[in-house]
Design a protein around this motif. Structure first.
Motif, mmCIF file in Angstrom:
data_model
loop_
_atom_site.group_PDB
_atom_site.id
_atom_site.type_symbol
_atom_site.label_atom_id
_atom_site.label_comp_id
_atom_site.label_asym_id
_atom_site.label_seq_id
_atom_site.Cartn_x
_atom_site.Cartn_y
_atom_site.Cartn_z
ATOM 1 N N TYR A 195 0.835 -1.199 0.000
ATOM 2 C CA TYR A 195 0.000 0.000 0.000
ATOM 3 C C TYR A 195 0.866 1.244 0.000
ATOM 4 O O TYR A 195 2.085 1.168 0.182
ATOM 5 C CB TYR A 195 -0.959 0.002 1.200
ATOM 6 C CG TYR A 195 -0.318 0.021 2.565
ATOM 7 C CD1 TYR A 195 0.185 -1.142 3.146
ATOM 8 C CD2 TYR A 195 -0.222 1.202 3.298
ATOM 9 C CE1 TYR A 195 0.763 -1.114 4.413
ATOM 10 C CE2 TYR A 195 0.361 1.236 4.568
ATOM 11 C CZ TYR A 195 0.851 0.063 5.115
ATOM 12 O OH TYR A 195 1.431 0.087 6.362
ATOM 13 N N GLU B 248 -8.230 2.523 4.051
ATOM 14 C CA GLU B 248 -8.310 2.903 2.640
ATOM 15 C C GLU B 248 -9.679 3.510 2.320
ATOM 16 O O GLU B 248 -9.784 4.490 1.584
ATOM 17 C CB GLU B 248 -8.050 1.686 1.746
ATOM 18 C CG GLU B 248 -8.008 2.066 0.272
ATOM 19 C CD GLU B 248 -7.810 0.870 -0.644
ATOM 20 O OE1 GLU B 248 -8.369 -0.216 -0.319
ATOM 21 O OE2 GLU B 248 -7.115 1.017 -1.661
ATOM 22 N N LEU C 6 -6.598 -2.232 7.496
ATOM 23 C CA LEU C 6 -5.996 -1.512 6.362
ATOM 24 C C LEU C 6 -7.069 -1.140 5.332
ATOM 25 O O LEU C 6 -7.097 -0.014 4.818
ATOM 26 C CB LEU C 6 -4.904 -2.385 5.722
ATOM 27 C CG LEU C 6 -4.163 -1.773 4.538
ATOM 28 C CD1 LEU C 6 -3.384 -0.524 4.954
ATOM 29 C CD2 LEU C 6 -3.199 -2.791 3.910
ATOM 30 N N VAL D 275 0.699 5.602 1.202
ATOM 31 C CA VAL D 275 -0.033 6.634 1.935
ATOM 32 C C VAL D 275 0.510 7.978 1.470
ATOM 33 O O VAL D 275 1.691 8.275 1.651
ATOM 34 C CB VAL D 275 0.144 6.488 3.462
ATOM 35 C CG1 VAL D 275 -0.725 7.512 4.198
ATOM 36 C CG2 VAL D 275 -0.195 5.075 3.915
ATOM 37 N N TYR E 164 -4.753 6.500 2.209
ATOM 38 C CA TYR E 164 -4.264 5.133 2.000
ATOM 39 C C TYR E 164 -4.731 4.603 0.660
ATOM 40 O O TYR E 164 -5.863 4.837 0.243
ATOM 41 C CB TYR E 164 -4.805 4.199 3.091
ATOM 42 C CG TYR E 164 -4.095 4.331 4.422
ATOM 43 C CD1 TYR E 164 -4.255 5.476 5.204
ATOM 44 C CD2 TYR E 164 -3.285 3.302 4.905
ATOM 45 C CE1 TYR E 164 -3.616 5.593 6.434
ATOM 46 C CE2 TYR E 164 -2.644 3.410 6.129
ATOM 47 C CZ TYR E 164 -2.813 4.554 6.886
ATOM 48 O OH TYR E 164 -2.183 4.667 8.095
#
Ligand SMILES: Cc1ncc(C[n+]2csc(CCOP(=O)(O)OP(=O)(O)O)c2C)c(N)n1
Ligand code: SF4
Lengths: 394, 296
Positions: free
Chosen positions: B238, B293, B289, B240, B245
């Motif tokens: 991922y 997002e 997570l 950021v 995110y």
């Protein structure tokens, strides 16, 4: 040339500014703080077009200077006591990387117990790191020496970092008149840094690296050889400086009425000023006494000390710190220098002024008296309650 | 034909001295492909000190500076300050450090660099232990892993504490950009580096970096192990950006973590309950997570 009244700390700041430093990085510690506060002002006002990297520790401050120096920038930092101790690993890096960083050190005792007073335990703990070490006696000498230190550190034949030390409070916070050279004069004395032999963006090269024993020794030997070239280079630099400013601080060692002296005290930093008055008094009484001020401690001016021993029968070395399990650091160095020379005067070591305790004319007088009286114990602590503790050192 | 997205020029030469199958070596190669030749890299004491080969050689096609293990963050601040002071433009400044030199002994300097908004990239290659000194645990060693200082013998079952969340620590400093990358997914890796390259301010990469001798697996399985780590959610990919995110790889349902553990000797002592415990944590982290997002 303008005459200004300033502290030793401001003498550091103005010298760094006159040297047109490009990267400054520092972390606050008493009594160094006003050096970097002044520099922060000079940078903020635009008077000094430098990058000031405000870091989270002295360790990082020295790393910033070393890395910035690797790209070719002229760098400055200042610290004291615990901060200098925290830098220790990076001091070796600066010397080994041949980074000509110049650092102001305000000599302060080390904890525990916490103490703010002047002594030399902080810088003496760093004497084996490959840094050139200066000890200043006055604020004028601070300013002049910082400028000379840049010339010396950046000399292509030397390329070593240099620290310019001043005693806490006696210089750092005491105002004295200081002649500040004009910028144009400093520019002619200290040209922009020759950035050759540093890391070049876009060019594959590695600075630092690692080696086996086959090459490591050669790298160390190069540092040693660079150190050996310092005294001669300093003499030339001081000549140039003198022709521009009229001021001369004596090269590696400054003598005071030592030519025909039968007893000489070897001093460092501000105690020298006190000792000068005692010498004058004792001379007036008919005693042939004198001084040799160690301006340079690294490299140690062994040649000058041997020369001194040729002319005088009694040498007392005054140390403002003590190396536990041995003696004062300067005394040990003087003894080592004399051993391989032809003249072996009576040698005494006086420990005085630790933790900012005042070094008085009485102390200095007592040292001369003992020296003239004959061979005393090798190490004598001078400012403990009477009778002075005397430590036999074999 | 698929378009190749990874730049062909090599800034890392074949003559390096990494172990076969070393992901930290691959990681440097990909990082420099993304950054290009106008890069200065600062490297602390770690395997890369040795991988680059001894004086007078270097395996890199860019300028490299050594620094002590704990000061990479300060070193890249110094390099940027010098570049700015000297008017050197278009220069990428990269700190490339191990997990020990970053998440443990170098954490202070990293925090300082992030807080003072140094315009540089800090990359931590995470081989999850102090490998250069012979596989001792670091704060980044995962729960249960064998290392030489977290032995597996009577009563001791590898590392007793969970792994330090370096991304969480870094993100608390609100960097301009932070991303996880994995050499098993090179397109994703290089795309993120190229994206970070043109941003200004502090940027951070957490690089998954398997190490065959330290993790105890055969050197030809590095890419496969890396794939499993991401596909089972142990190391999600991922990025950021300014706090937003974006999960860059979602391969459908997560694979079971046991597939990742099975492949490595350092986890071979773990029983079904140990694995189940990790599975529960990994599933919960993955869901968290996804919520980050979605902004929920
Ligand atoms: C101050 C200091 N302490 C210890 C060391 C010894 N040392 C060198 S590399 C290393 C481990 C580094 O681990 P990591 O950062 O995870 O990188 P890796 O070796 O795994 O590549 C250690 C502890 C050192 N160089 N400096
Ligand atoms: S020990 Fe691991 S990290 Fe170090 S060079 Fe070998 S494979 Fe790479």
């Amino acid at each position: 040339m303008t005459l200004k009244v300033m502290s030793g700390n401001y003498a550091q700041s103005y010298a760094a500014c006159l040297a047109r430093v490009q990267v400054i990085s520092a972390y606050p510690i008493t009594p160094q703080t006003s050096i970097v506060e002044k520099l922060a002002d000079l940078v903020a006002s635009g008077e000094l077009p430098a990058q000031f990297v405000k870091v989270e520790s002295e360790h990082s401050a020295m790393q910033v200077c070393v890395s910035a120096s690797a790209l070719g920038a002229r760098t400055y930092t200042a610290t004291s006591s615990q901060g200098l101790l925290l830098m220790h690993e990076l001091l070796h890096w600066a010397a080994g990387m041949r980074a000509p960083v110049v650092m102001g050190v305000v000599n302060r005792s080390v904890a525990p117990p916490w103490s703010l007073g002047a002594d030399h335990a902080d810088t003496m703990s760093q004497r084996d790191t490959g840094w050139i070490q200066f000890y200043a006696e006055s604020n004028q000498e601070v300013l002049d020496t910082v400028l000379q230190a840049y010339r010396l550190a950046e000399d292509p034949a030397i390329r070593l970092p240099a620290m310019v030390s001043e005693d806490a409070f006696y210089l750092s916070h005491t105002l004295e008149p200081v002649e500040v050279p004009d910028q144009s004069l400093v520019d002619s004395f200290l040209p922009a840094r020759d950035a050759r032999a540093v890391l070049v963006p876009g060019v594959a090269a590695r600075l630092g690296s690692f080696t086996g024993p086959q090459q490591y020794v050669e790298f160390r030997r190069e540092v040693a050889k660079a150190m050996e070239r310092v005294p001669e280079a300093l003499r030339q630099i001081e000549k140039d400086y003198q022709s521009l400013t009229g001021r001369f601080h004596g090269g590696p060692v400054e003598y005071y009425r030592a030519g025909d002296a039968e007893a000489v005290l070897v001093t460092m930093g501000t105690m020298t000023t006190t000792a000068r008055t005692v010498v004058d008094e004792m001379r007036a009484e008919g005693h042939r006494v004198g001084l040799a001020k160690l301006r340079l401690f690294r490299p140690f001016p062994a040649t000058e000390i041997r020369e001194l021993a040729r002319r005088t029968d009694r040498i007392g070395v005054v140390d403002r710190s003590f190396t536990f399990g041995a003696a004062g650091a300067a005394a040990t160095e003087v003894a080592a220098a004399l051993y391989s020379g032809p003249h072996h005067p009576v040698l005494s070591n006086f420990i005085v002024g630790i933790g900012g305790r005042e070094v008085t004319p009485n102390h200095i007088h007592a040292m001369f008296d003992r020296l003239l009286a004959g061979k005393g114990p090798e190490v004598q602590w001078m400012d403990l309650p009477l009778p002075p503790e005397e430590v036999a050192h074999g | 034909m698929a378009k190749l997205t990874i730049p062909a020029p090599e800034l890392m030469r074949a003559g390096h001295s990494a172990c076969p199958g070393c992901a930290p070596a691959l990681a440097m190669r990909l990082m420099l492909k993304g950054l290009g030749p106008r890069t200065v890299v600062s490297v602390p004491a770690c395997c890369w000190t040795v991988i680059d080969t001894p004086y007078p050689t270097t395996a890199l096609g860019v300028a490299m500076l050594d620094n002590p293990i704990e000061s990479t963050g300060a070193s890249i601040s110094g390099l940027r300050a010098a570049a700015d002071a000297l008017g050197i433009q278009d220069l990428n400044i990269l700190g490339f450090a191990g997990d020990g030199g970053t998440a443990d002994i170098g954490l202070q300097a990293l925090s300082g660099m992030l807080e003072r908004r140094t315009d540089a990239i800090y990359a931590m290659y995470d081989n999850e232990a102090y490998m250069n000194t012979g596989v001792q645990r670091s704060g980044s060693t995962p729960l249960g892993a064998w290392t030489t200082t977290t032995p597996v013998e009577d009563g001791a079952r590898g590392k007793a504490e969970p792994k330090k969340d370096i991304m969480g620590i870094v993100l608390a400093h609100r960097p301009v950009y932070a991303a996880t990358v994995n050499p098993s997914f090179p397109e994703d890796f290089v795309r993120k580096v190229e994206k970070a390259r043109v941003l200004r301010g502090p940027r951070f990469f957490h690089i998954f970096a398997p190490c065959p001798p330290g993790w105890r697996y055969a050197s030809d399985r590095t890419i496969e192990i890396g794939k499993r780590a991401t596909d089972c959610g142990i190391f999600p990919l991922y990025e950021v950006e300014e706090g937003r995110y974006h999960v860059t790889r979602k391969g459908g349902a997560l694979r079971p973590v046991s597939e990742y553990f099975q492949a490595q000797g350092r986890f071979s002592h773990l029983g079904p309950e140990d694995v189940a415990r990790v599975q529960a944590q990994v599933t919960a982290d993955w869901e968290r997570l996804l919520r980050l997002e979605n902004g929920t």
